[in-house]
Each structure stands twice: as structure tokens, then as C-alpha cells.
Design a protein around this motif. Structure first.
Motif, mmCIF file in Angstrom:
data_model
loop_
_atom_site.group_PDB
_atom_site.id
_atom_site.type_symbol
_atom_site.label_atom_id
_atom_site.label_comp_id
_atom_site.label_asym_id
_atom_site.label_seq_id
_atom_site.Cartn_x
_atom_site.Cartn_y
_atom_site.Cartn_z
ATOM 1 N N GLY A 168 0.814 -1.203 0.000
ATOM 2 C CA GLY A 168 0.000 0.000 0.000
ATOM 3 C C GLY A 168 0.852 1.259 0.000
ATOM 4 O O GLY A 168 2.088 1.196 -0.098
ATOM 5 N N PRO A 169 0.219 2.424 0.129
ATOM 6 C CA PRO A 169 0.956 3.693 0.119
ATOM 7 C C PRO A 169 1.829 3.852 1.364
ATOM 8 O O PRO A 169 1.442 3.462 2.468
ATOM 9 N N VAL A 170 3.022 4.417 1.160
ATOM 10 C CA VAL A 170 3.992 4.596 2.247
ATOM 11 C C VAL A 170 4.564 6.012 2.153
ATOM 12 O O VAL A 170 4.931 6.464 1.061
ATOM 13 N N PRO A 171 4.671 6.735 3.267
ATOM 14 C CA PRO A 171 5.310 8.055 3.234
ATOM 15 C C PRO A 171 6.824 7.922 3.075
ATOM 16 O O PRO A 171 7.456 7.054 3.678
ATOM 17 N N VAL A 172 7.390 8.783 2.227
ATOM 18 C CA VAL A 172 8.834 8.738 1.981
ATOM 19 C C VAL A 172 9.385 10.156 2.038
ATOM 20 O O VAL A 172 8.643 11.144 2.009
ATOM 21 N N GLN A 173 10.703 10.227 2.119
ATOM 22 C CA GLN A 173 11.413 11.504 2.045
ATOM 23 C C GLN A 173 12.338 11.458 0.834
ATOM 24 O O GLN A 173 13.128 10.511 0.674
#
Length: 226
Positions: A168-173
């Protein structure tokens, strides 16, 4: 006694003697230099296989015409036949022929498939050692938050975004890595993402791979700079 190399006008006319002198005066052909493979590291010493024979060398020491110059991250810089090469454990061996210099355009990254068919290799980010796994499905080089902390990457100005993964969607930098090195090749300004989850390897994605022409031959992948 070895007969002298006489000028042509002084050579006897007998064919047999002339043939013998021609062989005696022929130049000695250069032989291939030693074949060198990095088998392991013990402290500051390198375990080298030189023509199939194990040799343990410290920096500055030499054996069989091969000298260990220094360590560069997890790679050993060795010199033989007047030329130097970076060797890594499990990487391709070096073999230098005296008097022959390879053009820079022949530099390429060679990675052999490991267990499960994955292409895993050592390298470095900003001069610090990491383990890469080639991932042609990754848009950018991807590393975990833990790796980013270990490498002391500055994430204060990193752009936050969302990426889609199998879970699923994952927060990244998002950030740009100053230097990414694999083998003898180093690329500057490589786009990367930092994921919050732990990862066994740093994913070598297309922000690095598209700088190369990629060829795969069975279990060997070759990357040559464009």
C-alpha cells in the motif's frame, strides 16, 4: 653461451645458423600479469588469491608482483604491472598485462546473481559502505530510515511524498545523494527516497541504472556508462 644479435650484413649465409640466430635474437613476449581476486578481509589485511595462491597482505605489502595500496570502503586498491584496480569480495578478478593500459571506456560494473537470482553487490553512498540490490522496478535509489541515519544523511530539507508499494501507500522523504559508487564507477547527484521500514539492502533503482547501458548474460549483469 647465447649468440650475439648480429646486424644483417654480418650474418652467415647458412640457413640453419641464420634460423638459430633469429630465434636467439627474438624479443621476449610480455606475459600476462598476475590474476588477483579479493577473497576476504581480516582487520586491515586483505586475503588475496594471486594466481590461485592465497596471500595475506597488509597495506603497503606486496607479493608475487601485487601490492596492496589501501582500502577504499569495502574495496581493496591493488597495484600490479604498473596499474591499479579496485577489488571487492566476490567481484571480478583483475589481471594486468605489462605495458598494456585499458581505455577508460572499458570500465563497467559486473554483478553476479546470488541466491534467489537477486543481483547484490557492495558499494558506497557518499563514501560510506552499503550493500545494494539491483531493482529495475524502483524509480529511485531507496534506503531505509536506519540506513539514512547510519550514513548521516541530512533529511531536514528532504521533500515529503507518498509512494505506492506492495503493502500500500507509504510516506517517503526524497533527497539527492551526492555520490553513489558501485565497483570502479561513481555517479554524482543521484535521486533517492528514504522509507520508514527496515530493509535488508539499499535498492539500486533507475535513478542510478538509467545512467548505464545494461546487459544481462545468464547470471551476470553488466552495466557500462553511457
Amino acid at each position: 653461451m647465447r649468440p650475439p644479435c648480429l646486424p644483417p650484413r654480418q650474418l652467415p649465409r647458412r640457413v640453419v645458423l641464420a634460423a638459430g640466430l633469429a630465434l636467439a635474437c627474438a624479443p621476449v613476449l610480455a606475459q600476462d600479469g598476475p590474476r588477483v581476486l579479493l577473497a576476504g578481509r581480516m582487520g586491515d589485511k586483505a586475503l588475496l588469491m594471486i594466481n590461485g595462491q592465497p596471500q595475506m597482505l597488509a597495506v603497503g605489502q606486496a607479493a608475487q608482483g601485487v601490492k596492496l595500496l589501501r582500502w577504499q570502503d569495502d574495496q581493496a586498491l591493488v597495484e600490479s604491472a604498473g596499474r591499479s584496480s579496485l577489488l571487492r569480495v566476490g567481484g571480478s578478478p583483475a589481471q594486468h598485462t605489462p605495458g598494456v593500459t585499458e581505455p577508460a571506456s572499458t570500465r563497467e560494473i559486473v554483478i553476479t546473481a546470488g541466491p534467489g537470482g537477486h543481483f547484490v553487490t557492495g558499494g558506497s553512498i557518499n563514501g560510506q559502505a552499503v550493500q545494494f540490490m539491483v531493482d529495475t522496478g524502483a524509480t529511485r535509489v531507496a534506503l531505509s530510515q536506519g540506513d539514512a541515519q547510519r550514513l548521516k544523511l541530512d533529511l531536514r530539507n528532504a521533500q515529503r511524498a507518498m509512494t505506492q508499494t506492495a503493502n500500500g501507500p507509504v510516506p517517503v522523504q526524497q533527497l539527492t545523494l551526492s555520490r553513489v559508487r558501485v565497483g570502479d564507477v561513481e555517479i554524482n547527484n543521484v535521486e533517492a527516497v528514504v522509507l520508514p521500514a527496515a530493509m535488508p539492502h539499499v535498492l539500486l533503482g533507475n535513478s542510478f541504472l538509467t545512467r548505464f547501458q545494461m546487459r544481462r548474460e545468464n547470471d551476470v549483469m553488466r552495466l557500462q556508462p553511457r
